[in-house]
Design a protein around this motif. Structure first.
Motif, PDB file in Angstrom:
ATOM      1  N   LEU A 211       0.823  -1.214   0.000  1.00 14.76           N
ATOM      2  CA  LEU A 211       0.000   0.000   0.000  1.00 14.76           C
ATOM      3  C   LEU A 211       0.858   1.265   0.000  1.00 14.76           C
ATOM      4  CD1 LEU A 211      -3.060   0.970   0.569  1.00 14.76           C
ATOM      5  CD2 LEU A 211      -2.174   1.408   2.861  1.00 14.76           C
ATOM      6  N   GLN A 212       1.939   1.229   0.737  1.00 18.44           N
ATOM      7  CA  GLN A 212       2.770   2.420   0.875  1.00 18.44           C
ATOM      8  C   GLN A 212       3.866   2.504  -0.191  1.00 18.44           C
ATOM      9  OE1 GLN A 212       3.627   2.015   5.313  1.00 18.44           O
ATOM     10  NE2 GLN A 212       2.759   4.069   5.247  1.00 18.44           N
ATOM     11  N   GLY A 213       3.871   1.558  -1.114  1.00 18.91           N
ATOM     12  CA  GLY A 213       4.815   1.618  -2.228  1.00 18.91           C
ATOM     13  C   GLY A 213       6.264   1.471  -1.805  1.00 18.91           C
ATOM     14  N   ILE A 214       6.490   0.625  -0.795  1.00 16.74           N
ATOM     15  CA  ILE A 214       7.869   0.399  -0.330  1.00 16.74           C
ATOM     16  C   ILE A 214       8.640  -0.349  -1.424  1.00 16.74           C
ATOM     17  CG2 ILE A 214       9.298  -0.690   1.460  1.00 16.74           C
ATOM     18  CD1 ILE A 214       7.414   1.617   2.466  1.00 16.74           C
ATOM     19  N   THR A 215       9.783   0.178  -1.816  1.00 17.36           N
ATOM     20  CA  THR A 215      10.560  -0.489  -2.869  1.00 17.36           C
ATOM     21  C   THR A 215      11.725  -1.285  -2.299  1.00 17.36           C
ATOM     22  OG1 THR A 215      12.052   1.381  -3.178  1.00 17.36           O
ATOM     23  CG2 THR A 215      10.035   1.365  -4.502  1.00 17.36           C
ATOM     24  N   LEU A 216      12.167  -0.921  -1.101  1.00 16.15           N
ATOM     25  CA  LEU A 216      13.282  -1.641  -0.477  1.00 16.15           C
ATOM     26  C   LEU A 216      12.972  -1.856   1.002  1.00 16.15           C
ATOM     27  CD1 LEU A 216      16.211  -2.767  -0.444  1.00 16.15           C
ATOM     28  CD2 LEU A 216      16.963  -0.449   0.127  1.00 16.15           C
ATOM     29  N   VAL A 217      12.846  -3.119   1.372  1.00 16.94           N
ATOM     30  CA  VAL A 217      12.612  -3.457   2.776  1.00 16.94           C
ATOM     31  C   VAL A 217      13.968  -3.768   3.404  1.00 16.94           C
ATOM     32  CG1 VAL A 217      11.619  -5.167   4.356  1.00 16.94           C
ATOM     33  CG2 VAL A 217      10.276  -4.332   2.421  1.00 16.94           C
ATOM     34  N   PHE A 237      -1.998 -11.811  -3.421  1.00 16.58           N
ATOM     35  CA  PHE A 237      -2.741 -10.556  -3.560  1.00 16.58           C
ATOM     36  C   PHE A 237      -2.282  -9.722  -4.758  1.00 16.58           C
ATOM     37  CE2 PHE A 237      -3.461 -11.513   0.946  1.00 16.58           C
ATOM     38  CZ  PHE A 237      -4.823 -11.278   1.034  1.00 16.58           C
ATOM     39  N   ASP A 238      -1.371 -10.285  -5.553  1.00 14.68           N
ATOM     40  CA  ASP A 238      -0.824  -9.490  -6.663  1.00 14.68           C
ATOM     41  C   ASP A 238      -0.154  -8.215  -6.189  1.00 14.68           C
ATOM     42  OD1 ASP A 238      -0.967 -10.787  -9.042  1.00 14.68           O
ATOM     43  OD2 ASP A 238      -3.112 -10.357  -9.295  1.00 14.68           O
ATOM     44  N   TRP A 239       0.455  -8.270  -5.027  1.00 14.59           N
ATOM     45  CA  TRP A 239       1.203  -7.110  -4.539  1.00 14.59           C
ATOM     46  C   TRP A 239       2.622  -7.192  -5.107  1.00 14.59           C
ATOM     47  CZ3 TRP A 239      -0.630  -8.419   1.083  1.00 14.59           C
ATOM     48  CH2 TRP A 239      -1.921  -7.896   1.281  1.00 14.59           C
ATOM     49  N   PRO A 240       3.224  -6.053  -5.406  1.00 16.91           N
ATOM     50  CA  PRO A 240       4.583  -6.116  -5.957  1.00 16.91           C
ATOM     51  C   PRO A 240       5.588  -6.620  -4.914  1.00 16.91           C
ATOM     52  CG  PRO A 240       3.907  -3.837  -5.577  1.00 16.91           C
ATOM     53  CD  PRO A 240       2.716  -4.683  -5.262  1.00 16.91           C
ATOM     54  N   ALA A 241       6.664  -7.214  -5.397  1.00 12.79           N
ATOM     55  CA  ALA A 241       7.720  -7.670  -4.482  1.00 12.79           C
ATOM     56  C   ALA A 241       8.754  -6.567  -4.361  1.00 12.79           C
ATOM     57  CB  ALA A 241       8.380  -8.925  -5.032  1.00 12.79           C
ATOM     58  N   PRO A 242       8.918  -6.014  -3.164  1.00 15.47           N
ATOM     59  CA  PRO A 242      10.005  -5.042  -2.999  1.00 15.47           C
ATOM     60  C   PRO A 242      11.354  -5.763  -3.025  1.00 15.47           C
ATOM     61  CG  PRO A 242       8.856  -5.417  -0.895  1.00 15.47           C
ATOM     62  CD  PRO A 242       8.180  -6.270  -1.921  1.00 15.47           C
ATOM     63  N   ALA A 243      12.427  -5.013  -3.148  1.00 14.63           N
ATOM     64  CA  ALA A 243      13.748  -5.607  -2.935  1.00 14.63           C
ATOM     65  C   ALA A 243      13.958  -5.695  -1.422  1.00 14.63           C
ATOM     66  CB  ALA A 243      14.819  -4.730  -3.568  1.00 14.63           C
ATOM     67  N   TYR A 244      14.843  -6.563  -1.006  1.00 16.02           N
ATOM     68  CA  TYR A 244      15.104  -6.731   0.425  1.00 16.02           C
ATOM     69  C   TYR A 244      16.586  -6.563   0.716  1.00 16.02           C
ATOM     70  CZ  TYR A 244      10.355  -8.455   1.042  1.00 16.02           C
ATOM     71  OH  TYR A 244       8.993  -8.541   1.089  1.00 16.02           O
ATOM     72  N   ALA A 245      16.869  -6.041   1.875  1.00 19.39           N
ATOM     73  CA  ALA A 245      18.240  -6.013   2.376  1.00 19.39           C
ATOM     74  C   ALA A 245      18.153  -6.432   3.839  1.00 19.39           C
ATOM     75  CB  ALA A 245      18.838  -4.622   2.233  1.00 19.39           C
ATOM     76  N   HIS A 246      18.417  -7.700   4.071  1.00 18.80           N
ATOM     77  CA  HIS A 246      18.397  -8.195   5.456  1.00 18.80           C
ATOM     78  C   HIS A 246      19.779  -7.949   6.056  1.00 18.80           C
ATOM     79  CE1 HIS A 246      14.932 -10.454   3.794  1.00 18.80           C
ATOM     80  NE2 HIS A 246      14.453 -10.262   5.015  1.00 18.80           N
TER      81      HIS A 246
END
Ligand code: GLU
Length: 293
Positions: A211-217, A237-246
């Motif tokens: 919902l908030q359009g997060i592109t990098l988690v 839910f067809d939500w986009p996959a953000p990139a991740y940096a764990h």
């Protein structure tokens, strides 16, 4: 196309923040700031049994003291239960949720009887007892007022989404694919709602990141495994996959994870003891200059 990076910090107000929280927030803030992107703060206060308004207020105060700034308004999950209920409903309508009437004790007993996990529940997944109940029994038990949780039928959910393999990218670990067997073994049929907590972290975090359009988690690597589950939810839910940096978790000198109740002083106590924000950033290994100090 999203050109700007959007990061977020999403703490849960279940206690006062410590240096580990500052580190996580600092990374999210710097990643956005350095790319000319946006940084959001979200208060993940769905667990109404543990979250307290004074802890939420303290988060804003501590982060401001540390030199962080974020967009307004701050999203507070407890104000959006209707949105999460709608998401749950969509899963229910697709036959992907089922009511589970088991108590913790019953689950432990089942797991022990199956010869797993002598120490109980942690590390062993829910054996799926209530997945097999018939519609009539479910309806009767609900009508009789029995308490239940709603679980995601992981196998059905995996079958339901067509886009295999589901992939995601982690900046440190590289390209990742979700493996249904690992989801089944690592998480099992996760609880997405229960009586006292009407929506779970897993559902709400994915809902809000989309919902908030997060592109990098950016978040601690203790949640690396959860990202497999989150990718599945995003696909459903067809939500986009953000990139991740764990990122790594801060540890004490003896290698323990920081925990407020055990070994980590609260940021506000450090402040009261005269430590400056720059001192905190130095302590966690981030350049104070990035925060204006
Ligand atoms: N509310 C979660 C936590 O505090 C957020 C984790 C995440 O960044 O996804 O652990």
């Amino acid at each position: 196309m999203q050109s700007d990076i959007v990061t977020r910090c999403a703490p849960s107000p279940t206690g006062y923040l410590h240096a580990g929280h500052a580190y996580a927030a600092g990374i999210a803030f710097l990643r956005a700031r350095q790319a000319g992107g946006r940084f959001l703060l979200r208060i993940e206060d769905i667990d109404i049994t543990r979250c307290r308004p004074e802890f939420a207020a303290a988060i804003l105060e501590d982060f401001a003291w540390l030199g962080l700034s974020w967009e307004q308004p701050v999203r507070r999950q407890s104000q959006h239960f209707a949105e999460y209920a709608a998401a749950l409903d969509s899963l229910r309508q697709r036959g992907l949720l089922y009511p589970c009437f088991c108590t913790r004790k019953q689950i432990q007993a089942e797991i022990a009887a199956a010869g797993h996990a002598p120490h109980g529940f942690e590390g062993a997944v829910y054996p799926g007892t209530c997945r097999h109940l018939g519609a009539t029994e479910r309806a009767e038990r609900i009508a009789a007022g029995e308490a239940y949780a709603l679980r995601l039928d992981i196998a059905a959910a995996c079958r339901h989404t067509g886009n295999w393999p589901l992939r995601w990218h982690d900046e440190e670990a590289g390209a990742q694919s979700v493996m249904p067997e690992l989801l089944a073994q690592g998480f099992g049929d996760v609880v997405l709602a229960r009586k006292e907590i009407p929506a779970s972290y897993h559902l709400c975090v994915c809902h809000d990141d989309a919902l908030q359009g997060i592109t990098l988690v950016t978040r601690g690597n203790d949640l690396f495994g959860a990202t497999h589950l989150h990718r599945l939810l995003q696909a459903l839910f067809d939500w986009p996959a953000p990139a991740y940096a764990h990122h790594r978790l801060l540890l004490t000198d003896s290698g323990e994870r920081l925990a407020k109740r055990r070994n980590a002083p609260a940021l506000r106590d450090l402040r009261a003891a005269g430590i400056t924000p720059a001192g905190i950033w130095q302590q966690v290994g981030l350049d104070p200059g990035g925060f204006g100090f």
